[in-house]
Write an enzyme that holds these catalytic residues in place. Structure first.
Site, short mmCIF file in Angstrom:
data_model
loop_
_atom_site.label_atom_id
_atom_site.label_comp_id
_atom_site.label_asym_id
_atom_site.label_seq_id
_atom_site.Cartn_x
_atom_site.Cartn_y
_atom_site.Cartn_z
N ASN A 20 0.84 -1.42 0.12
CA ASN A 20 0.06 0.08 -0.07
C ASN A 20 0.75 1.16 0.01
O ASN A 20 0.36 2.34 -0.04
CB ASN A 20 -1.14 -0.11 1.32
CG ASN A 20 -2.06 -1.09 1.22
OD1 ASN A 20 -2.74 -1.30 0.02
ND2 ASN A 20 -2.07 -1.82 2.04
N HIS A 89 3.35 -5.24 11.58
CA HIS A 89 2.71 -5.76 12.59
C HIS A 89 2.43 -6.98 13.05
O HIS A 89 2.23 -7.43 13.77
CB HIS A 89 1.36 -4.80 12.66
CG HIS A 89 1.66 -3.38 12.37
ND1 HIS A 89 2.20 -2.48 13.00
CD2 HIS A 89 0.62 -2.67 11.45
CE1 HIS A 89 2.08 -1.19 12.72
NE2 HIS A 89 1.31 -1.33 11.30
N ASP A 96 11.87 -12.72 10.07
CA ASP A 96 12.81 -13.86 10.40
C ASP A 96 13.74 -13.69 9.10
O ASP A 96 14.95 -13.97 9.22
CB ASP A 96 12.09 -15.26 9.91
CG ASP A 96 11.76 -15.77 11.38
OD1 ASP A 96 11.75 -15.09 12.51
OD2 ASP A 96 11.04 -16.76 11.49
N LEU A 112 5.96 6.38 7.83
CA LEU A 112 5.52 8.06 7.67
C LEU A 112 4.75 8.33 8.90
O LEU A 112 5.10 9.50 9.32
CB LEU A 112 4.52 8.01 6.35
CG LEU A 112 5.28 7.77 5.14
CD1 LEU A 112 4.30 7.52 4.14
CD2 LEU A 112 5.96 8.79 4.74
N SER A 113 3.86 7.70 9.35
CA SER A 113 2.75 8.01 10.63
C SER A 113 3.59 7.54 11.90
O SER A 113 4.39 6.58 11.76
CB SER A 113 1.51 7.28 10.31
OG SER A 113 1.56 6.14 10.31
N ARG A 118 -1.59 5.40 16.84
CA ARG A 118 -2.61 5.24 16.24
C ARG A 118 -3.33 4.04 16.87
O ARG A 118 -3.59 3.86 17.98
CB ARG A 118 -2.23 4.93 14.72
CG ARG A 118 -1.66 6.22 13.89
CD ARG A 118 -1.19 5.95 12.58
NE ARG A 118 -2.33 5.58 11.82
CZ ARG A 118 -2.36 5.08 10.72
NH1 ARG A 118 -0.98 4.71 9.93
NH2 ARG A 118 -3.40 4.76 9.93
N ARG A 122 -1.46 -1.20 15.59
CA ARG A 122 -0.34 -0.59 14.63
C ARG A 122 0.86 -0.39 15.97
O ARG A 122 1.91 -0.12 15.60
CB ARG A 122 -0.58 0.64 14.20
CG ARG A 122 -1.29 0.66 12.84
CD ARG A 122 -1.64 1.97 12.30
NE ARG A 122 -2.89 1.85 11.48
CZ ARG A 122 -3.35 1.30 10.42
NH1 ARG A 122 -1.89 0.81 9.62
NH2 ARG A 122 -4.32 1.40 9.61
C1 DQA Z 1 2.88 2.78 7.80
C2 DQA Z 1 1.93 2.35 9.05
C3 DQA Z 1 1.30 1.04 8.89
O1 DQA Z 1 0.62 0.86 10.21
C4 DQA Z 1 0.30 0.92 7.78
O2 DQA Z 1 -0.08 -0.33 7.82
C5 DQA Z 1 1.15 1.33 6.46
C6 DQA Z 1 2.06 2.46 6.55
C7 DQA Z 1 3.47 4.01 7.66
O3 DQA Z 1 4.14 4.37 6.91
O4 DQA Z 1 3.08 5.04 8.67
O5 DQA Z 1 0.89 1.01 5.38
O6 DQA Z 1 3.92 1.76 7.58
#
Ligand code: DQA
Length: 154
Positions: A20, A89, A96, A112-113, A118, A122
């Protein structure tokens, strides 16, 4: 131990993004920012090159692909900045894989976040203990901090 650097040889850093992250700049801009992954990578390329590193980028939505790249990083890169997305997560397989190569190639975990501010799911990262450090919540600067740290320790 990482790959020995020859004089005049640039340090090779891989920025590895998981599922994503290719939707960055499109999904939840209030959380992940408005820049696309391409824009982020272009900035990181210039940033890393400014520090004398050779920069490589890879993104995949597939766990097995990410694992294959982690394995090959042992011979191909001196250090890796990894944003494993949601795999962070719960993917013991990715954890591994990093553990298998981190003796040769250090990994820095970035987000990034701020994953600690959150949803509860997470707040757990299963890769933290096999990474040198985690930088979370600084947007693109999380990646820059990861590059800085690799440049310091390599
Ligand atoms: C992320 C945080 C994750 O929880 C989330 O599933 C992502 C992006 C971040 O960059 O903040 O896809 O890794």
């Amino acid at each position: 131990m990482s790959r020995p650097l020859k004089i005049g040889d640039n340090m090779k850093i891989l920025v590895l993004n998981g599922p994503n992250l290719n939707m960055t700049g499109i999904r939840k801009k209030n959380v992940y920012g408005a820049q696309t992954l391409d824009e982020i990578n272009r900035i990181l390329k210039a940033y890393g090159e400014g520090k004398g590193a050779e920069m490589f980028f890879y993104q995949s939505n597939h766990e097995g692909d990410i694992i294959d790249v982690i394995h090959s990083s042992r011979n191909e890169y001196d250090g890796v900045v990894i944003n494993a997305g949601a795999y962070t997560h719960y993917s013991y397989a990715i954890r591994d894989a990093i553990e298998a190569v981190e003796e040769y190639t250090p990994f820095v975990e970035v987000h990034l976040s701020d994953i600690n501010a959150r949803e509860d799911f997470r707040k757990i990262s299963v890769i933290t203990d096999v990474c040198v450090k985690q930088f979370s919540g600084y947007g693109i600067d999380s990646y820059k901090m990861g590059i800085d740290l690799l440049c310091e320790i390599l």
